[in-house]
Write a protein that holds these residues in place. Structure first.
Motif, mmCIF file in Angstrom:
data_model
loop_
_atom_site.group_PDB
_atom_site.id
_atom_site.type_symbol
_atom_site.label_atom_id
_atom_site.label_comp_id
_atom_site.label_asym_id
_atom_site.label_seq_id
_atom_site.Cartn_x
_atom_site.Cartn_y
_atom_site.Cartn_z
ATOM 1 N N ALA A 231 -7.107 3.734 -48.175
ATOM 2 C CA ALA A 231 -8.263 4.199 -47.406
ATOM 3 C C ALA A 231 -8.661 3.074 -46.459
ATOM 4 O O ALA A 231 -9.390 2.147 -46.835
ATOM 5 N N ASP B 208 -5.094 6.508 -45.098
ATOM 6 C CA ASP B 208 -6.160 7.476 -44.811
ATOM 7 C C ASP B 208 -6.998 6.895 -43.680
ATOM 8 O O ASP B 208 -7.391 5.729 -43.721
ATOM 9 N N HIS C 292 -9.203 12.095 -41.924
ATOM 10 C CA HIS C 292 -10.434 12.605 -42.535
ATOM 11 C C HIS C 292 -11.601 12.587 -41.558
ATOM 12 O O HIS C 292 -11.509 11.978 -40.499
ATOM 13 N N ARG D 49 -10.569 19.887 -47.653
ATOM 14 C CA ARG D 49 -11.457 19.079 -48.494
ATOM 15 C C ARG D 49 -12.634 19.931 -48.958
ATOM 16 O O ARG D 49 -13.258 20.641 -48.170
ATOM 17 N N ILE E 185 -23.070 6.114 -51.777
ATOM 18 C CA ILE E 185 -21.608 6.201 -51.815
ATOM 19 C C ILE E 185 -21.114 7.250 -52.813
ATOM 20 O O ILE E 185 -19.973 7.244 -53.228
ATOM 21 N N HIS F 140 -8.094 18.540 -51.124
ATOM 22 C CA HIS F 140 -8.587 17.170 -51.250
ATOM 23 C C HIS F 140 -10.007 17.165 -51.804
ATOM 24 O O HIS F 140 -10.824 18.020 -51.447
ATOM 25 N N HIS G 201 -13.023 13.956 -53.025
ATOM 26 C CA HIS G 201 -13.316 12.529 -53.283
ATOM 27 C C HIS G 201 -14.722 12.492 -53.876
ATOM 28 O O HIS G 201 -15.637 13.094 -53.318
ATOM 29 N N GLY H 88 -16.646 9.632 -54.974
ATOM 30 C CA GLY H 88 -17.557 8.501 -54.782
ATOM 31 C C GLY H 88 -16.799 7.190 -54.868
ATOM 32 O O GLY H 88 -15.566 7.181 -54.963
ATOM 33 N N SER H 89 -17.549 6.101 -54.840
ATOM 34 C CA SER H 89 -16.937 4.784 -54.722
ATOM 35 C C SER H 89 -17.563 3.823 -55.732
ATOM 36 O O SER H 89 -18.701 4.030 -56.163
ATOM 37 N N GLN H 90 -16.830 2.762 -56.076
ATOM 38 C CA GLN H 90 -17.295 1.743 -57.038
ATOM 39 C C GLN H 90 -17.671 2.428 -58.362
ATOM 40 O O GLN H 90 -18.769 2.270 -58.898
ATOM 41 N N GLY I 1 -10.397 8.312 -53.686
ATOM 42 C CA GLY I 1 -10.357 6.931 -54.183
ATOM 43 C C GLY I 1 -11.519 6.747 -55.140
ATOM 44 O O GLY I 1 -11.933 7.683 -55.808
ATOM 45 N N LEU J 110 -12.069 3.852 -57.488
ATOM 46 C CA LEU J 110 -12.035 2.890 -58.598
ATOM 47 C C LEU J 110 -12.811 1.628 -58.225
ATOM 48 O O LEU J 110 -12.638 1.079 -57.140
ATOM 49 N N GLU K 253 -6.315 7.930 -52.766
ATOM 50 C CA GLU K 253 -6.560 7.074 -51.588
ATOM 51 C C GLU K 253 -7.602 6.004 -51.876
ATOM 52 O O GLU K 253 -8.722 6.061 -51.384
ATOM 53 N N GLY L 220 -9.500 2.425 -51.595
ATOM 54 C CA GLY L 220 -9.753 1.448 -50.536
ATOM 55 C C GLY L 220 -10.200 0.140 -51.155
ATOM 56 O O GLY L 220 -9.470 -0.852 -51.192
ATOM 57 N N TYR M 15 -26.842 -2.138 -49.742
ATOM 58 C CA TYR M 15 -26.752 -1.491 -51.073
ATOM 59 C C TYR M 15 -27.281 -2.387 -52.190
ATOM 60 O O TYR M 15 -27.030 -2.126 -53.351
ATOM 61 N N TYR N 99 -15.052 -3.332 -47.123
ATOM 62 C CA TYR N 99 -16.325 -2.985 -46.479
ATOM 63 C C TYR N 99 -17.134 -4.217 -46.071
ATOM 64 O O TYR N 99 -18.356 -4.192 -46.091
HETATM 65 N N1 LLP Z 1 -11.451 8.658 -49.561
HETATM 66 C C1 LLP Z 1 -12.570 9.080 -48.959
HETATM 67 C C2 LLP Z 1 -12.617 10.418 -48.419
HETATM 68 C C3 LLP Z 1 -13.661 8.221 -48.854
HETATM 69 O O1 LLP Z 1 -14.768 8.656 -48.265
HETATM 70 C C4 LLP Z 1 -13.577 6.908 -49.377
HETATM 71 C C5 LLP Z 1 -14.696 5.983 -49.250
HETATM 72 C C6 LLP Z 1 -12.377 6.516 -49.980
HETATM 73 C C7 LLP Z 1 -11.338 7.419 -50.063
HETATM 74 C C8 LLP Z 1 -12.181 5.134 -50.543
HETATM 75 O O2 LLP Z 1 -13.027 4.888 -51.617
HETATM 76 P P1 LLP Z 1 -12.908 3.498 -52.430
HETATM 77 O O3 LLP Z 1 -11.602 3.519 -53.167
HETATM 78 O O4 LLP Z 1 -12.980 2.407 -51.455
HETATM 79 O O5 LLP Z 1 -14.058 3.533 -53.353
HETATM 80 N N2 LLP Z 1 -19.425 1.150 -47.489
HETATM 81 C C9 LLP Z 1 -19.562 1.420 -48.912
HETATM 82 C C10 LLP Z 1 -18.427 2.262 -49.425
HETATM 83 C C11 LLP Z 1 -18.306 3.583 -48.710
HETATM 84 C C12 LLP Z 1 -17.152 4.391 -49.216
HETATM 85 C C13 LLP Z 1 -16.834 5.459 -48.247
HETATM 86 N N3 LLP Z 1 -15.752 6.277 -48.624
HETATM 87 C C14 LLP Z 1 -19.641 0.106 -49.662
HETATM 88 O O6 LLP Z 1 -19.590 -0.945 -49.031
HETATM 89 O O7 LLP Z 1 -19.796 0.097 -50.882
#
Ligand code: LLP
Length: 472
Positions: A95, A116, A139, A190, A203, A238, A240, A242-244, A279, A281, A322, A324, A366, A422
């Protein structure tokens, strides 16, 4: 794993991994520092065999320092875990919103990952980095017509988020816009799976009240629309959430929801044979963060998808994910130089550095908590409690509240850990501060991957009208 020294006074050394495991079998998202972090005989932190203080002397600060070995380790661990635990075909995408630049995309691609992307800027970065278009997934909840056209003609897969996307795609199809004449555009749909997870509200994306994706109740209509458009081919679904995220349960539950939706898509005679579970994790920013390993996350998802396919008597779809943050987050640290100090007796000591919310907006956005260490005195006892402040004209520009550090002087080099995700991608020029350089380190070699901006760069887009304040 508790990262405190069992004997002696606490020092920056406590942040180094105590794991006895060989580097290649450690899950980087469970570490605070990049896998190659070590302390040399001069008591200085090294990353990728390069002394951090020497890097700052050569490249200036603030400086993003990206460890190639850690990024390759996360990429290959994801790739290999899905191969090991999933009996069908799998594809890991990076991502790139976490950090989009040529070098990061090229490294991910060289490890077999797809990308992505969410804007024409990210599409062009991935293409220029040499990523095969058939491994690029586009996306976004408000893609412009121009962006969609670029993605279609380049041969990317479009992740349709809403009716605007589908209608624009259908219109382009009628105009004969395609990657190859007569070939339908690959579309993933999606939707919001209705799964909540425990993370910061900003997030979370899986809940029904989200700006992203189709409402699950509208999927029948969506599938019907695509099945009647010869220029579009619905290759899969598809979601997704959330994050963290530190739990595996939400992704386990997602498997059933997405396989159910895939069954429905196939009932419309769509060639839907792919699922992308997004994504999310989490990574370790502080000792109390305890994310699952990449292997455990992948294993949970793979077995949940296989079980759901068994229940619905569906052949295994191609499984995509995916990540990131967990791919690039731990691989990078940011080095700063200490400047002024303000001591308010009995209240607080502020130690200011030469960057802040413009290179790391996550604390102010955040309330994210980071760890910091003094890279030029790693074994010095952590006798001080100070607040590490950025240089921006805003009281909230605090990088780390109540950080434990040794006594510091102007010129000391501080390192904030786990800044790969990020940070650069959300950096700004607030207060007209140029964005930092980024270097890639590996085995004692260093290369610039993003050049430092200059004040002149910032002025490049300004235009001064010849006549100002004209009165009639
Ligand atoms: N796929 C989609 C559709 C997403 O919206 C995101 C993250 C990911 C994958 C990747 O997620 P990850 O594996 O990184 O958790 N700026 C915020 C995080 C925003 C995440 C946005 N989408 C931060 O700094 O915590």
């Amino acid at each position: 794993m508790v990262l405190t020294q069992s004997i002696g006074v606490e020092s920056g050394l406590q942040y180094l991994s105590e794991s006895q495991e060989p580097r290649e079998s450690r899950s980087p998202n469970q570490e605070l520092l990049p896998l190659t972090a070590s302390v040399n005989s001069r008591d200085r932190l090294e990353i990728g065999g390069c002394e951090v203080t020497a890097l700052v002397e050569q490249f200036g600060s603030p400086l993003y320092i990206l460890d190639e070995e850690t990024l390759r380790a996360t990429s290959s661990q994801y790739r290999d875990a899905f191969k090991r635990y999933y009996p069908g075909e799998s594809q890991v995408l990076y991502a790139s919103k976490a950090w989009s630049c040529l070098a990061v995309c090229a490294i991910a691609a060289s490890e077999g990952l797809g990308i992505d992307v969410v804007s024409s800027g990210e599409i062009k970065t991935a293409l220029q980095a040499g990523v095969e278009p058939d491994k690029i997934y586009f996306h976004g909840n408000n893609k412009s017509r121009t962006e969609i056209e670029l993605a279609v003609t380049s041969g990317c897969t479009i992740v349709a988020d809403n009716w605007w996307d589908l209608k624009t795609l259908a219109e382009l199809g009628k105009l004969g816009v395609s990657h190859k004449a007569g070939e339908p555009t690959r579309v993933m749909v999606r939707f919001t799976p209705g799964i909540e997870c425990h993370t910061h509200d900003y997030i979370k994306t899986g809940q029904i009240d989200s700006k992203f994706g189709f409402d699950p109740n509208s999927l029948g209509e969506v599938f019907k629309f695509i099945s009647e458009e010869p220029s579009l081919s619905c290759v899969g679904l598809h979601a997704h959430i959330g994050s963290q995220i530190f739990e595996v349960q939400p992704h386990h539950d997602l498997a059933e929801v997405i396989i159910q939706a895939l069954t429905k898509a196939r009932s419309y005679d769509l060639p839907a044979t792919e699922i992308n579970i997004g994504g999310g994790l989490g990574i370790r920013y502080t000792e109390t963060d305890d994310p699952p390993s990449i292997q455990d996350w992948a294993q949970t998802i793979c077995s949940a998808v296989v079980a759901a396919c068994d229940r619905h008597q569906l052949p295994w779809p191609k499984l995509l994910c995916e990540p990131g943050r967990s791919l690039v987050g731990t691989a990078c640290v940011t080095a700063y130089t200490v400047g002024s100090e303000k001591v308010i007796p009995g209240v607080r000591t502020y130690l200011s550095v030469d960057g802040g919310m413009s290179d790391n907006p996550r604390p102010i956005t955040y309330q994210s908590v980071y760890r910091v260490l003094a890279a030029n005195k790693m074994s010095a006892p952590l006798t001080e409690t100070v607040t590490v402040a950025g240089k921006h004209c805003e009281s909230g520009d605090i990088l780390i509240k109540d950080a434990k550090l040794p006594k510091c002087q102007p010129g000391d080099i501080l390192v904030v850990t786990a800044t790969g995700a990020y940070n650069y991608s959300m950096a700004s020029n607030y207060n007209r501060v140029p964005r930092p350089a980024a270097v890639l380190v590996n085995n004692g070699e260093v290369n610039t991957i993003v050049q430092r901006e200059t004040d002149e760069d910032l002025l490049r887009f300004d235009r001064l009208p010849e006549r100002l304040g004209v009165k009639k």
